[in-house]
Design a protein around this motif. Structure first.
Motif, mmCIF file in Angstrom:
data_model
loop_
_atom_site.group_PDB
_atom_site.id
_atom_site.type_symbol
_atom_site.label_atom_id
_atom_site.label_comp_id
_atom_site.label_asym_id
_atom_site.label_seq_id
_atom_site.Cartn_x
_atom_site.Cartn_y
_atom_site.Cartn_z
ATOM 1 N N ASP A 22 27.035 46.852 37.157
ATOM 2 C CA ASP A 22 28.052 45.928 37.827
ATOM 3 C C ASP A 22 27.496 44.606 37.819
ATOM 4 O OD1 ASP A 22 29.767 48.082 38.199
ATOM 5 O OD2 ASP A 22 29.240 48.155 40.395
ATOM 6 N N VAL A 26 29.675 41.547 35.660
ATOM 7 C CA VAL A 26 29.869 40.088 36.369
ATOM 8 C C VAL A 26 29.185 39.043 35.601
ATOM 9 C CG1 VAL A 26 29.521 38.772 38.418
ATOM 10 C CG2 VAL A 26 30.167 41.249 38.745
ATOM 11 N N LYS A 29 31.055 38.271 32.283
ATOM 12 C CA LYS A 29 32.587 37.817 32.833
ATOM 13 C C LYS A 29 32.241 36.219 33.238
ATOM 14 C CE LYS A 29 34.840 41.943 33.862
ATOM 15 N NZ LYS A 29 34.422 42.958 34.707
ATOM 16 N N ASP A 45 38.564 44.888 31.434
ATOM 17 C CA ASP A 45 37.863 45.271 32.439
ATOM 18 C C ASP A 45 37.608 44.621 33.504
ATOM 19 O OD1 ASP A 45 37.122 46.972 30.193
ATOM 20 O OD2 ASP A 45 35.676 45.695 29.474
ATOM 21 N N TRP A 46 38.736 44.568 34.360
ATOM 22 C CA TRP A 46 38.639 43.800 35.541
ATOM 23 C C TRP A 46 38.115 44.322 36.746
ATOM 24 C CZ3 TRP A 46 40.638 45.683 39.966
ATOM 25 C CH2 TRP A 46 41.655 46.837 39.739
ATOM 26 N N ASP A 47 37.300 43.426 37.488
ATOM 27 C CA ASP A 47 36.879 43.946 38.824
ATOM 28 C C ASP A 47 36.961 42.533 39.732
ATOM 29 O OD1 ASP A 47 34.470 42.169 38.908
ATOM 30 O OD2 ASP A 47 34.083 43.171 37.107
ATOM 31 N N LEU A 48 36.875 42.947 40.733
ATOM 32 C CA LEU A 48 36.874 41.860 41.994
ATOM 33 C C LEU A 48 35.595 41.392 42.491
ATOM 34 C CD1 LEU A 48 40.197 42.957 43.613
ATOM 35 C CD2 LEU A 48 39.963 41.224 41.993
ATOM 36 N N TRP A 49 34.576 42.089 41.891
ATOM 37 C CA TRP A 49 32.988 41.650 42.457
ATOM 38 C C TRP A 49 32.777 40.253 42.366
ATOM 39 C CZ3 TRP A 49 31.285 44.473 46.080
ATOM 40 C CH2 TRP A 49 31.309 45.488 46.009
ATOM 41 N N GLN A 106 44.329 42.370 37.559
ATOM 42 C CA GLN A 106 43.756 41.418 36.336
ATOM 43 C C GLN A 106 44.063 40.055 36.671
ATOM 44 O OE1 GLN A 106 46.445 43.343 33.162
ATOM 45 N NE2 GLN A 106 44.721 44.330 32.472
ATOM 46 N N CYS A 109 41.500 38.970 38.984
ATOM 47 C CA CYS A 109 40.344 38.918 38.463
ATOM 48 C C CYS A 109 40.062 37.451 37.786
ATOM 49 C CB CYS A 109 40.076 40.001 37.518
ATOM 50 S SG CYS A 109 38.610 40.039 36.573
#
Length: 193
Positions: A22, A26, A29, A45-49, A106, A109
């Motif tokens: 992860d 990050v 990105k 490959d979206w995430d909210l971290w 998305q 993100c």
């Protein structure tokens, strides 16, 4: 070096631990935001971290030192947190209502990761504020905030532009401009007590 765990599907092979995986995602990105180009990596490959880390960092750095919040007049942690997430949700809903073909998460993100330049601007402004206050100090902070504000706009539109119908791109970009402008204004007007 990252520890590895044995892969459950194939004995004898190892995969990186989920935390390192992860963190690497990050970091990649963040690099896409630092060097914006038309790419679907942030969208695919979206995430909210990353947005969570940036929002917490921004809120902590904008936090005033006073224990009595009524006397300092600056934004508190929850206020910054709510402004960032409420603004991102509002822009996302606007994008969907304009007929955008991007999912809710998305968009969150992309908007969240594109706060990175403004977070860097706040770090530079905090360092500049250690010097004597004056017009030169303000001009340096203004220059840094304007550059990073423009960088956030360019980065977010590079990822979000293709998700909007051609005749509605300006309607989708304007709220993004306002969102990053409010955050930039909070950074520029920040003065430690």
């Amino acid at each position: 070096m990252a520890e590895a765990v044995e892969s459950p599907g194939d004995p004898g092979t190892t995969t990186p631990r989920p935390l390192m995986r992860d963190l690497k995602a990050v970091g990649k990105k963040f690099m896409h935001v630092l060097y914006p180009r038309k790419s679907n990596t942030l969208l695919r490959d979206w995430d909210l971290w990353g947005p969570l880390i940036l929002c917490v960092t921004l809120a902590l750095m904008l936090q005033r030192g006073s224990v009595d919040s009524e006397k300092d007049g600056g934004p508190q942690f929850a206020e910054v947190f709510v402004i960032v997430w409420f603004g991102a949700v509002t822009i996302t809903l606007n994008s969907k209502l304009l007929g955008g073909n991007i999912s809710f998460f998305q968009s969150l993100c992309v908007l969240g990761y594109c706060i990175l330049p403004l977070t860097m601007a706040l770090l530079v402004c905090r360092l500049v504020l250690l010097a004597e206050p004056g017009p030169i100090n303000f001009m340096v902070r203004l220059f840094v905030v304007i550059i990073m504000f423009a960088w956030s706009i360019v980065a977010s539109t590079a990822f979000l532009a293709d998700s909007q119908p051609p005749n509605r791109k300006a309607l989708a970009v304007y709220p993004v401009f306002l969102f990053y402008f409010v955050i930039s204004w909070m950074i520029l007007t920040f003065t430690p007590q």
